[in-house]
Motif scaffolding. Structure first.
Motif, PDB file in Angstrom:
ATOM      1  N   LEU A 135      -8.351  16.758 -23.602  1.00 11.92           N
ATOM      2  CA  LEU A 135      -9.241  15.524 -24.211  1.00 11.92           C
ATOM      3  C   LEU A 135     -10.335  15.269 -23.171  1.00 11.92           C
ATOM      4  O   LEU A 135     -10.118  14.959 -22.064  1.00 11.92           O
ATOM      5  N   LYS A 136     -11.383  15.415 -23.604  1.00 11.76           N
ATOM      6  CA  LYS A 136     -12.675  15.023 -22.765  1.00 11.76           C
ATOM      7  C   LYS A 136     -13.235  13.579 -23.225  1.00 11.76           C
ATOM      8  O   LYS A 136     -13.897  12.776 -22.594  1.00 11.76           O
ATOM      9  N   SER A 137     -13.476  13.380 -24.278  1.00  6.57           N
ATOM     10  CA  SER A 137     -14.093  12.379 -24.983  1.00  6.57           C
ATOM     11  C   SER A 137     -13.080  11.529 -26.275  1.00  6.57           C
ATOM     12  O   SER A 137     -12.605  12.264 -26.926  1.00  6.57           O
ATOM     13  N   PHE A 138     -12.734  10.215 -25.942  1.00  7.88           N
ATOM     14  CA  PHE A 138     -12.118   9.477 -26.648  1.00  7.88           C
ATOM     15  C   PHE A 138     -12.651   8.831 -27.845  1.00  7.88           C
ATOM     16  O   PHE A 138     -13.589   7.860 -27.636  1.00  7.88           O
ATOM     17  N   PRO A 139     -12.427   9.240 -29.244  1.00  8.58           N
ATOM     18  CA  PRO A 139     -13.161   8.821 -30.554  1.00  8.58           C
ATOM     19  C   PRO A 139     -12.601   7.509 -30.788  1.00  8.58           C
ATOM     20  O   PRO A 139     -11.666   7.379 -31.706  1.00  8.58           O
ATOM     21  N   LEU A 140     -13.298   6.188 -30.600  1.00  7.54           N
ATOM     22  CA  LEU A 140     -12.664   4.887 -30.781  1.00  7.54           C
ATOM     23  C   LEU A 140     -12.439   4.778 -32.277  1.00  7.54           C
ATOM     24  O   LEU A 140     -11.788   4.115 -32.614  1.00  7.54           O
ATOM     25  N   ASP A 141     -13.736   5.145 -33.019  1.00  9.18           N
ATOM     26  CA  ASP A 141     -13.754   4.859 -34.431  1.00  9.18           C
ATOM     27  C   ASP A 141     -12.682   5.523 -35.255  1.00  9.18           C
ATOM     28  O   ASP A 141     -12.514   5.177 -36.539  1.00  9.18           O
ATOM     29  N   ILE A 142     -12.122   6.385 -34.725  1.00  8.56           N
ATOM     30  CA  ILE A 142     -10.890   7.154 -35.491  1.00  8.56           C
ATOM     31  C   ILE A 142      -9.820   6.397 -35.699  1.00  8.56           C
ATOM     32  O   ILE A 142      -9.030   6.252 -36.560  1.00  8.56           O
ATOM     33  N   PHE A 143      -9.700   5.235 -34.637  1.00  5.22           N
ATOM     34  CA  PHE A 143      -8.579   4.295 -34.662  1.00  5.22           C
ATOM     35  C   PHE A 143      -9.037   2.946 -34.943  1.00  5.22           C
ATOM     36  O   PHE A 143      -9.247   2.051 -33.949  1.00  5.22           O
ATOM     37  N   PRO A 144      -9.330   2.694 -36.122  1.00  3.36           N
ATOM     38  CA  PRO A 144      -9.975   1.323 -36.442  1.00  3.36           C
ATOM     39  C   PRO A 144      -9.091   0.151 -36.051  1.00  3.36           C
ATOM     40  O   PRO A 144      -9.798  -1.061 -36.020  1.00  3.36           O
ATOM     41  N   LYS A 145      -7.834   0.066 -35.930  1.00  3.27           N
ATOM     42  CA  LYS A 145      -6.865  -0.880 -35.759  1.00  3.27           C
ATOM     43  C   LYS A 145      -6.343  -1.197 -34.306  1.00  3.27           C
ATOM     44  O   LYS A 145      -5.875  -2.049 -33.980  1.00  3.27           O
ATOM     45  N   LEU A 146      -7.051  -0.297 -33.346  1.00  2.00           N
ATOM     46  CA  LEU A 146      -6.390  -0.163 -32.014  1.00  2.00           C
ATOM     47  C   LEU A 146      -6.908  -1.433 -31.288  1.00  2.00           C
ATOM     48  O   LEU A 146      -8.095  -1.690 -31.284  1.00  2.00           O
ATOM     49  N   ARG A 147      -5.948  -2.146 -30.479  1.00  2.00           N
ATOM     50  CA  ARG A 147      -6.083  -3.361 -29.941  1.00  2.00           C
ATOM     51  C   ARG A 147      -5.940  -3.120 -28.409  1.00  2.00           C
ATOM     52  O   ARG A 147      -6.666  -3.890 -27.449  1.00  2.00           O
ATOM     53  N   TYR A 148      -5.078  -2.172 -28.094  1.00  2.00           N
ATOM     54  CA  TYR A 148      -4.890  -2.077 -26.480  1.00  2.00           C
ATOM     55  C   TYR A 148      -4.864  -0.717 -26.287  1.00  2.00           C
ATOM     56  O   TYR A 148      -4.156   0.185 -26.937  1.00  2.00           O
TER      57      TYR A 148
ATOM     58  N   VAL B 139     -18.125   6.750 -30.018  1.00  2.00           N
ATOM     59  CA  VAL B 139     -18.391   6.432 -31.313  1.00  2.00           C
ATOM     60  C   VAL B 139     -19.020   7.262 -32.105  1.00  2.00           C
ATOM     61  O   VAL B 139     -20.585   7.275 -31.691  1.00  2.00           O
ATOM     62  N   SER B 140     -18.676   8.033 -33.333  1.00  2.00           N
ATOM     63  CA  SER B 140     -19.573   8.801 -34.031  1.00  2.00           C
ATOM     64  C   SER B 140     -20.904   8.235 -34.503  1.00  2.00           C
ATOM     65  O   SER B 140     -20.684   6.980 -34.775  1.00  2.00           O
ATOM     66  N   GLU B 141     -21.676   8.627 -35.017  1.00  2.00           N
ATOM     67  CA  GLU B 141     -22.981   8.324 -35.522  1.00  2.00           C
ATOM     68  C   GLU B 141     -22.619   7.526 -36.865  1.00  2.00           C
ATOM     69  O   GLU B 141     -22.014   7.994 -37.516  1.00  2.00           O
ATOM     70  N   GLY B 142     -23.516   6.572 -37.029  1.00  2.00           N
ATOM     71  CA  GLY B 142     -23.056   5.451 -37.978  1.00  2.00           C
ATOM     72  C   GLY B 142     -21.791   4.484 -37.647  1.00  2.00           C
ATOM     73  O   GLY B 142     -21.998   3.545 -38.688  1.00  2.00           O
ATOM     74  N   HIS B 143     -21.288   4.662 -36.832  1.00  2.00           N
ATOM     75  CA  HIS B 143     -20.316   3.460 -36.340  1.00  2.00           C
ATOM     76  C   HIS B 143     -20.806   2.855 -35.174  1.00  2.00           C
ATOM     77  O   HIS B 143     -19.872   1.932 -34.766  1.00  2.00           O
ATOM     78  N   HIS B 144     -21.955   2.889 -34.704  1.00  2.00           N
ATOM     79  CA  HIS B 144     -22.226   2.345 -33.516  1.00  2.00           C
ATOM     80  C   HIS B 144     -21.988   0.675 -33.534  1.00  2.00           C
ATOM     81  O   HIS B 144     -21.638   0.093 -32.794  1.00  2.00           O
ATOM     82  N   LEU B 145     -22.466   0.230 -34.682  1.00  2.00           N
ATOM     83  CA  LEU B 145     -22.472  -1.343 -34.752  1.00  2.00           C
ATOM     84  C   LEU B 145     -21.242  -1.880 -35.392  1.00  2.00           C
ATOM     85  O   LEU B 145     -21.065  -3.002 -35.772  1.00  2.00           O
ATOM     86  N   THR B 146     -20.281  -0.681 -35.866  1.00  2.57           N
ATOM     87  CA  THR B 146     -18.969  -1.058 -36.154  1.00  2.57           C
ATOM     88  C   THR B 146     -18.102  -1.951 -35.180  1.00  2.57           C
ATOM     89  O   THR B 146     -17.764  -1.405 -34.124  1.00  2.57           O
ATOM     90  N   ASP B 147     -17.781  -2.969 -35.556  1.00  7.37           N
ATOM     91  CA  ASP B 147     -17.079  -4.072 -34.653  1.00  7.37           C
ATOM     92  C   ASP B 147     -15.323  -3.123 -34.565  1.00  7.37           C
ATOM     93  O   ASP B 147     -14.978  -2.695 -35.404  1.00  7.37           O
ATOM     94  N   LEU B 148     -15.109  -3.065 -32.975  1.00  6.97           N
ATOM     95  CA  LEU B 148     -13.742  -2.639 -32.917  1.00  6.97           C
ATOM     96  C   LEU B 148     -13.063  -3.813 -32.710  1.00  6.97           C
ATOM     97  O   LEU B 148     -13.314  -4.888 -32.408  1.00  6.97           O
ATOM     98  N   HIS B 149     -11.701  -3.561 -32.751  1.00  6.05           N
ATOM     99  CA  HIS B 149     -10.680  -4.608 -32.641  1.00  6.05           C
ATOM    100  C   HIS B 149     -10.069  -4.727 -31.255  1.00  6.05           C
ATOM    101  O   HIS B 149      -8.988  -5.478 -31.198  1.00  6.05           O
ATOM    102  N   LEU B 150     -10.530  -4.102 -30.409  1.00  3.47           N
ATOM    103  CA  LEU B 150     -10.105  -4.004 -29.222  1.00  3.47           C
ATOM    104  C   LEU B 150      -9.857  -5.302 -28.505  1.00  3.47           C
ATOM    105  O   LEU B 150     -10.767  -6.342 -28.253  1.00  3.47           O
ATOM    106  N   LEU B 151      -8.541  -5.725 -27.949  1.00  4.32           N
ATOM    107  CA  LEU B 151      -8.362  -6.831 -27.272  1.00  4.32           C
ATOM    108  C   LEU B 151      -8.373  -6.521 -25.457  1.00  4.32           C
ATOM    109  O   LEU B 151      -8.587  -7.257 -24.851  1.00  4.32           O
TER     110      LEU B 151
END
Length: 1266
Positions: free
Chosen positions: A997-1010, A1024-1036
């Motif tokens: 694993l070299k790059s971790f795709p955040l947008d594949i895990f939309p419910k991820l908090r930790y 973050v893949s194209e088209g998801h740059h402005l999508t808010d993540l749920h990370l805490l």
């Protein structure tokens, strides 16, 4: 008031006995009007002032008599221990002349004061013999307001109505009684009224009567009221016989319902007399009684007691809104609704409170009016028209006098404080609240009765979180505060200026640094009896607290009347050498402190009843003359490092609690000292049993006679491998009473156990722990212990087989281990076989109730495990490499852990797993698909140490995705799963794993908090893949640590509006933090940047404005540009830490002017190798600074020239040798610059402390200068 000892002492010393007689006379005279005064003090200020003066005078009288009694006791002890009779007589005669003169003067003062108060009785109109006015409460009626809506009682009403109408209720003595028990204001009367008017009830009973009883349980009067209610006639006669006979005639053959509302009577004879006519009614008659006191209900022999609980918050709101708003409609007033919902939380489920406050706010639409109620104390509401304080005040007025003083002292505890019965009883005992009518009564038994009485009257209620803890309702606490007046004081904020000379009981909530200013006002309270430090949160146990030395070494020396002193949990506490002068002291608590020794004078505290030293881990010995403490009843020393007991502990005949006894070899230290302590109860650990000379000595401990012992630990020295005698005989003679509930045996070296261990006569035992019994070749027969819940077997090196004897010797009378819930086997190095339980003709198995099973470090165990475990919910098997069997048949298993086990255990997993942890399967390349497919219930999956694992199960594509938490550690070859099954993840940790694993795709895990990515050498970026740059993540929370190739966050920034914590550390190629942090991370509060040498600056726009804590360590380029940080604009920043392990901070002076924001409260400086001085210009603006830590700054010599900010309360200096020399108290060159600081802690750390962590176990030495 005066004890026999006092009377004898006074007569023997020729002090005028007339003074004592006068004292007694005036006390009796004043006591006659006490009830009337207590009732009138609420409305009559002159009576209130008179009563306060009386209480103050009585306190003085008690202190005086206690002083005399203590002097008599001192003379007795002097005579019993030590000096010759002539010397004692001469000493007493000499010292008493001076004491007697002071005594006579003080006693005359008190008598004059009481006489003066008695002369005012007629002036202020106090009456004798007043029992309390029954007119305080308007009698209740059965009439229901047709507009009344009752909330949240449907289930209660249904249950009671069904019981009223049921024909299945068996009763030899009809009518059946159904008490409704609950605290004042909870709605007992309302519920009873609703039941009384229920149509089904009306149709069922031919006669009904409602009588409000209230305090006075006058049987003729109540009988007459019932007669008039059922007959609808008026009777003028007062002849009880006529009234009772007529009532009997009315009830004859009829099915009757009687409601007795607000009953207080606890006399069984009165109840029997009242109930006689009802025995002539037909079967099916019922009596409902409402009461606050469970003991009232108990005397009536009820068929069932209904405890009325508080309303839910939702129902409480509906009730409140119904009275506060027209037709209960609150939506039109959203701000009032918001405030009202906060008010309801204060009502805590009491409908009376909700209704009263709702009525008070009815038609008031001004927000300010509502806020006033929200922020005020409910007890201060006006009495005219208000019901809350009167409702609770009635309960208080009806308390016996001995309970009133116990209840009043609850006011010094904070709201929501958790009380334990034993602690409270010992406190009451120390205060002198427990009234002993004869010497044979145990004070602890009396105290327990007081406590249970308060519980049954609903003043205390059991905590939902713990069976051992109790709570006081907020409104009841408000009542305690209102009746305690000037005599009880709880420090809150800056209110200590309200302390006066009459204050007797004082408490405060402990904080990390308790400075002198917190206690200044206490110098006025020179007659203080109680000084208690309190804590609210259980998790504060691990926090360090510091108390200014002025309290124990100055303030307390002026408080000579203290009876209760608690200074627990302070790590810097030292008791003054003069502690022995506190002659009134009965309760001393210094538990969980850093105390290393008790002053010798502690043994002069002749009245001391409770000494709590629990958790004082640096305390290694007790003073040798402890035997002088002849009134000591409770000695708590668990968690100490005491190696030897003081001589002749057996002389402490009153001792009930002795939590630890270290057996010695010499006379006066041996185990037979325990035999002299016949009243021991509770918990005891008896250690160093290898010092028992012979088994006869063990018998002399008389453990079998100590029926009140609940928990017993028997412990031999761990390093004692040589058996020089039969330990089995010693253990046999240490047999305890069968009332025992917990048994622990440690380091027992004989080869077998005596028969009493496991005997079924120990029917109360719930816990058995057998630890490191290394020579035993078999386990004791424990299966027939009927109440055993928790069994731990550890370190039985010689056990090869667990066979039938384990389940119970001989024939099985009951199912073995019928109640056992937790079973643990650990470190059984030779154990090979676990024989199953067989019972002829029976298909049942052992362990029917077992919920948790743990097998750890049993390397030779093979064969099968118990198969039929129907209740098992948790199974852990660790380091049992030979175990190849299938797992037990347990459909309820929810949590499974397998570590360093045989691969075969993974073949068939339980069907309903929620939590699966698998570790150390060295040869597995893939987990079986069943891990995910079996029932798709797994919510947490923890995978650790799979060096060749390639892949994880894909999961069923069409099945629901339940997996929420995934932890992958030390699985370097694993390909990280990108399957839909994992899209529901909430928490994810990848550590030393997933090399591909070299790059971790955040947008594949939309419910991820930790998300934590640690030691992943090939990890380069978060994406973050194209088209998801402005999508808010749920990370805490996001942590990237020890990833040397990590170079980038998502392009354009990390859009995570809820992210509160971000840490990047040891990322040597990372050259920038996420872009647009100030806008994309508005919730960020904690930021740590560690060893990221390529980061040069913070992102454009700066750091988020809500940042609270910032830590920077070894980021050379970033530090070089520090004057561009712009920290002054971060108005929320409180904590700053700068740690330097390299040469990043190559400065001689720190900090520069305006580098740090004025808001900083905590500043940490570590590893500044060349730092020589703290810069005055940099510190002069830090007007909020409270805490300063300086560590490992070897060249630091100078503090700021003009001193540190006056706001600072704590300085910690670790391994700064040059500075330490200049900070010597009063004579160091830098002392004047820090002298105003309350707490100064200097720690010299041993250079061999490789862990580089603070320690006080010899690796470092602390000096407290405060």
């Amino acid at each position: 008031m005066a004890s026999q000892e006092v009377v004898k002492f006074i007569r023997g010393r020729k002090v005028p006995a007339t003074l004592l007689a006068k004292l007694k006379t005036w006390c009796l005279t004043l006591n006659k009007v006490l009830n009337d005064a207590e009732e009138r003090e609420i409305t009559d200020t002159s009576v209130k002032e008179w009563l306060d003066e009386l209480k103050d005078a009585v306190y003085h009288a008690e202190d005086l008599l206690d002083e005399i009694a203590t002097e008599a006791l001192r003379c007795q002890v002097e005579a019993d221990f030590g000096t010759s009779t002539n010397k004692v007589h001469n000493f007493i005669s000499t010292s008493f002349n001076q004491f007697g003169r002071k005594l006579e003067s003080k006693m005359q003062e008190v008598v004059d004061k009481l006489e003066n108060l008695a002369s005012q009785i007629n002036v202020i109109g106090l009456r004798e013999g007043v029992e309390g006015r029954s007119s305080q409460r308007v009698p209740t009626t059965s009439l229901v307001d047709p507009e009344t809506i009752i909330y949240g009682r449907d289930d209660d009403e249904k249950a009671i109505v069904n019981l009223l109408l049921s024909n299945d209720v068996a009763s030899n003595d009809h009518p059946c009684v159904i008490p409704i028990v609950g605290m004042g204001g909870v709605g007992k009367t309302t519920l009873a009224r609703d039941i009384y008017n229920n149509q089904r009830v009306i149709d069922h009973f031919s006669l009904k009567a409602w009588v409000c009883v209230s305090k006075e349980f006058d049987v003729p009067k109540i009988t007459k009221n019932i007669l008039e209610a059922v007959s609808s006639e008026t009777y003028n006669t007062t002849d009880f016989n006529i009234i009772q006979t007529k009532l009997k005639d009315y009830l004859m053959g009829k099915k009757c319902l009687l409601i007795l509302d607000d009953v207080w009577n606890e006399k069984g004879d009165d109840w029997e007399l009242l109930s006689i006519p009802f025995k002539y009614g037909t079967s099916g008659s019922r009596i409902i009684v409402t009461t606050r006191n469970e003991s009232v209900a108990s005397i009536m022999h009820p068929i069932q007691i209904f405890h009325l609980n508080k309303l839910s918050e939702e129902d409480c709101w509906l009730l409140f809104a119904n009275h506060a708003f027209e037709n209960g409609k609150s939506d039109a007033y959203p701000e009032l609704k918001r405030i009202g919902e906060e008010i309801i939380k204060k009502c805590d489920g009491l409908p009376l409170a909700a209704k009263t406050l709702g009525c008070l706010l009815h038609s008031k639409l001004d927000v300010e009016d509502w806020n006033k109620i929200l922020k005020s104390e409910i007890w201060s509401l006006p009495n005219d028209g208000g019901n809350i304080l009167p409702a609770l005040r009635i309960s208080y007025n009806y308390l016996p006098s001995h309970l009133k003083q116990c209840f009043t002292c609850f006011s010094i505890f904070p709201k929501n404080y958790l009380f334990k019965k034993e602690e409270l009883v010992q406190l009451w005992m120390g205060e002198g609240f427990l009234q002993q009518h004869n010497k044979n009564e145990e004070m602890e038994v009396i105290g327990a009765e007081y406590f249970l009485d308060l519980v049954s009257r609903s003043f205390l209620q059991r905590s939902n979180g713990s069976k051992l803890c109790f709570l006081m309702h907020d409104l009841v606490h408000d009542l305690a505060k209102s009746v305690s007046g000037k005599f009880c004081f709880k420090s809150e904020g800056d209110n200590t200026n309200k302390i006066i000379d009459k204050t007797r009981h004082f408490s405060y909530l402990r904080t990390k640094y308790d400075i002198p200013e917190k206690f200044t006002a206490l110098y006025k309270a020179k007659n203080l009896r109680t000084f208690i430090s309190l804590e609210m949160k259980e998790d504060d146990k691990n926090m360090e607290f510091y108390l200014t030395k002025r309290v124990p070494h100055d303030l307390l020396l002026k408080l000579r009347f203290l009876r209760v002193l608690s200074l627990s949990h302070y790590c810097n506490i030292e008791l003054p050498e003069s502690i022995g002068d506190f002659k009134h002291l009965r309760y001393l608590d210094v538990s969980f402190t850093g105390i290393e020794r008790l002053p010798k004078s502690t043994c002069m505290l002749l009245n001391l009843q409770t000494l709590n030293l629990s958790g004082c881990k640096f305390l290694v010995k007790l003073p040798k003359n402890m035997r002088n403490l002849i009134n000591l009843r409770h000695l708590h020393i668990s968690g100490t490092s005491i190696k030897n007991m003081p001589i002749h502990m057996g002389r402490l005949q009153c001792l009930q609690t002795l939590s630890k006894f270290v057996v010695g070899k010499d006379i006066g230290f041996r185990i037979e000292e325990l035999g002299k302590l016949s009243n021991l109860r509770g918990v005891i650990v008896i250690s160093n049993l290898q010092n028992v000379i012979n088994s006869t000595n063990a018998l002399k401990a008389k453990l079998k006679d100590k029926e009140h012992l609940e928990e017993l630990t028997l412990e031999w020295y761990a390093a004692n491998d040589i058996i020089t005698r039969s330990e089995r005989e010693v253990l046999n003679n240490l047999q305890p009473h069968t009332s025992l509930t917990k048994l622990v045996i440690k380091n027992y070296n004989d080869t077998s156990f005596p028969n009493w261990v496991g005997d079924s006569s120990f029917s109360n035992i719930t816990v058995v722990h057998l630890n490191s019994c290394r020579n035993c070749s078999s386990l004791p027969s424990l299966g027939q212990l009927p109440s055993l819940l928790d069994l731990f077997i550890f370190g039985f090196d010689e056990v090869v087989t667990v066979d039938a004897d384990f389940y119970g010797s001989g024939s099985y009378t009951v199912t073995p281990f019928q109640s056992l819930k937790i079973l643990r086997f650990k470190a059984m190095s030779k154990w090979e076989e676990w024989s199953p339980y067989h019972r002829e003709g029976k298909d049942e198995g052992a362990f029917p109730s077992l919920q948790e099973l743990y097998l750890e470090k049993c390397p030779k165990l093979s064969g099968s495990l118990p198969k039929h475990l129907p209740s098992l919910t948790k199974l852990e098997i660790n380091e049992c490499e030979q175990l190849e069997t299938s797992l037990p048949t347990a459909p309820s298993i929810r949590k499974l852990q397998l570590r360093n086990c045989n691969d075969a255990l993974l073949k068939e997993l339980p069907p309903a797993l929620h939590d699966l942890t698998v570790m150390g399967f060295k040869n597995l390349e893939s987990l079986p698909e069943g891990v995910m497919d079996h029932n798709n219930c797994v919510e947490t999956l923890d995978i650790y140490d799979f060096p060749v694992l390639k892949s994880l199960p894909r999961g069923g594509l069409s099945s629901p995705t339940t997996l929420k938490y995934l932890f992958i550690r030390n699985c370097k070859e694993l390909e990280f799963p990108m399957y839909p099954f994992y899209s529901s993840l909430v928490g994810l940790i990848i550590e030393y794993s997933c090399n591909p694993l070299k790059s971790f795709p955040l947008d594949i895990f939309p419910k991820l908090r930790y998300l934590e990515i640690i030691r992943c050498s090939n990890m380069e970026s978060l994406s973050v893949s194209e088209g998801h740059h402005l999508t808010d993540l749920h990370l805490l929370q996001l942590k990237i640590k020890n990833c040397p190739n990590f170079v980038a966050f998502p392009s354009g920034g990390l859009s995570a509006p809820n992210l509160s914590e971000l840490e990047v550390s040891n990322c040597s190629l990372l050259n920038s933090l996420p872009e647009n942090m100030h806008t994309f991370l508005p919730s960020l509060q904690f930021l740590d940047i560690v060893k990221c040498p390529q980061i040069e600056s913070f992102p454009e726009g700066g750091l988020p404005s809500n940042l609270i804590s910032l830590g920077i360590s070894d980021c050379k380029k970033l530090i070089c540009n520090r004057m561009e940080w712009g920290l002054q604009g971060l108005h929320s920043l409180k904590r700053l830490g700068f740690i330097n392990f390299t040469d990043c901070w190559d400065v001689e002076s720190f900090p520069e002017e305006y580098l740090l924001p004025t808001t900083v409260t905590h500043l940490y400086i570590t590893g500044f190798g060349n730092l020589r001085k703290l810069d005055n210009r940099g510190f002069q603006h830090l007007t909020s600074l409270q805490y300063l830590s300086m560590e490992n700054c070897p060249k630091l010599k100078h503090m700021p020239e003009e001193g540190l900010p006056v706001t600072i309360s704590n300085i910690k200096i670790i391994t700064c040798p040059l500075l330490k020399k200049r900070l010597q108290r009063k004579k160091g060159k830098e002392w004047r610059n820090i002298a105003h600081t309350p707490f100064i802690e200097i720690i010299e750390r041993n250079t061999s402390n490789k862990a580089n962590q603070l320690s006080i176990h010899g690796e470092s030495r602390r000096t407290f200068l405060s």
